[in-house]
Scaffold this motif. Sequence first.
Motif, short mmCIF file in Angstrom:
data_model
loop_
_atom_site.label_atom_id
_atom_site.label_comp_id
_atom_site.label_asym_id
_atom_site.label_seq_id
_atom_site.Cartn_x
_atom_site.Cartn_y
_atom_site.Cartn_z
N UNK A 1 0.84 -1.19 -0.06
CA UNK A 1 0.07 0.05 0.05
C UNK A 1 0.83 1.21 0.07
N UNK A 2 2.31 1.07 0.39
CA UNK A 2 3.00 2.05 0.30
C UNK A 2 3.78 2.40 -1.00
N UNK A 3 4.11 3.76 -1.39
CA UNK A 3 5.14 3.84 -2.53
C UNK A 3 6.44 3.09 -2.15
N UNK A 4 7.27 3.17 -3.22
CA UNK A 4 8.70 2.47 -3.14
C UNK A 4 9.29 3.34 -1.99
N UNK A 5 9.32 4.59 -2.19
CA UNK A 5 9.92 5.38 -1.15
C UNK A 5 9.06 5.77 0.14
N UNK B 1 7.36 6.32 3.70
CA UNK B 1 7.93 6.46 5.03
C UNK B 1 6.75 6.37 5.96
N UNK B 2 7.11 5.54 7.21
CA UNK B 2 6.16 5.14 8.21
C UNK B 2 6.88 5.73 9.42
N UNK B 3 6.19 6.79 10.24
CA UNK B 3 6.54 7.52 11.38
C UNK B 3 5.78 7.22 12.47
N UNK B 4 5.92 5.94 12.95
CA UNK B 4 5.06 5.58 14.22
C UNK B 4 5.69 6.40 15.79
N UNK C 1 11.40 4.34 15.78
CA UNK C 1 12.36 5.16 14.54
C UNK C 1 11.26 5.30 13.33
N UNK C 2 11.84 6.01 12.47
CA UNK C 2 11.18 6.21 11.27
C UNK C 2 11.78 5.06 10.28
N UNK C 3 10.67 4.54 9.56
CA UNK C 3 11.17 3.57 8.63
C UNK C 3 10.88 4.05 7.13
N UNK C 4 12.09 4.32 6.39
CA UNK C 4 11.95 4.73 4.90
C UNK C 4 12.27 3.68 4.11
N UNK C 5 11.19 3.58 3.03
CA UNK C 5 11.33 2.71 2.08
C UNK C 5 10.43 1.51 2.29
N UNK D 1 10.83 -1.62 2.26
CA UNK D 1 11.44 -2.93 2.96
C UNK D 1 11.58 -2.70 4.55
N UNK D 2 11.79 -1.25 4.60
CA UNK D 2 12.07 -0.79 6.13
C UNK D 2 10.40 -0.76 6.54
N UNK D 3 9.49 -0.21 5.79
CA UNK D 3 8.00 -0.20 6.25
C UNK D 3 7.90 -1.57 6.62
N UNK D 4 8.09 -2.46 5.74
CA UNK D 4 7.34 -4.13 6.25
C UNK D 4 8.20 -4.44 7.40
N UNK D 5 9.40 -4.15 7.83
CA UNK D 5 10.29 -4.65 8.70
C UNK D 5 9.34 -3.96 10.12
N UNK D 6 9.20 -2.61 9.89
CA UNK D 6 8.50 -2.07 11.13
C UNK D 6 7.05 -2.63 11.36
N UNK D 7 6.49 -3.03 10.50
CA UNK D 7 5.14 -3.65 10.54
C UNK D 7 5.24 -5.07 11.17
N UNK D 8 6.22 -5.83 10.74
CA UNK D 8 6.42 -7.13 11.06
C UNK D 8 6.86 -6.79 12.59
N UNK D 9 7.71 -5.86 13.11
CA UNK D 9 8.03 -5.61 14.44
C UNK D 9 6.79 -5.31 15.23
#
Length: 127
Positions: free
Chosen positions: A30-34, A36-39, A43-47, A49-57
């Motif tokens: 649902x996110x663009x390639x770049x 950014x998720x700022x929960x 920490x901020x997740x950029x990109x 794969x980082x967004x996916x990792x943040x949600x997995x956590x």
Amino acid sequence: MSQAEEQLHTLLATYEESLNAADAGRIEQLFTEDGVFMPAGFPTASGRSAVRSAYDAVFANIKINIHFTVDEVEVKGDFAYARTHSEGTSTVVATGASGPEANRELFVFARGADGWKIARYLFNKES
């Protein structure tokens, strides 16, 4: 409601559904390639794969059952934003302890060849 606004409401409903299902893979798409998720408090997740990792956590630690209410949507060409608030419950996976969950959110969207995606997303609690 314009066609773009309807599409954004659908995207937000899909995000809510995916969040409640703890589906990090679907959220990532649902996110663009770049994107950014700022929960709040993390920490901020950029990109993607980082967004996916943040949600997995997040999903490894808590189960979420919430509903979003859209307070405002504004579309400006290929960019848009939505201001929302959410209410529901969160349950700690390790203990099973459950409690109320409520936040306010800001989504920034970008429209590309594959439609509307979340470009930036942040949330926090009202004080």
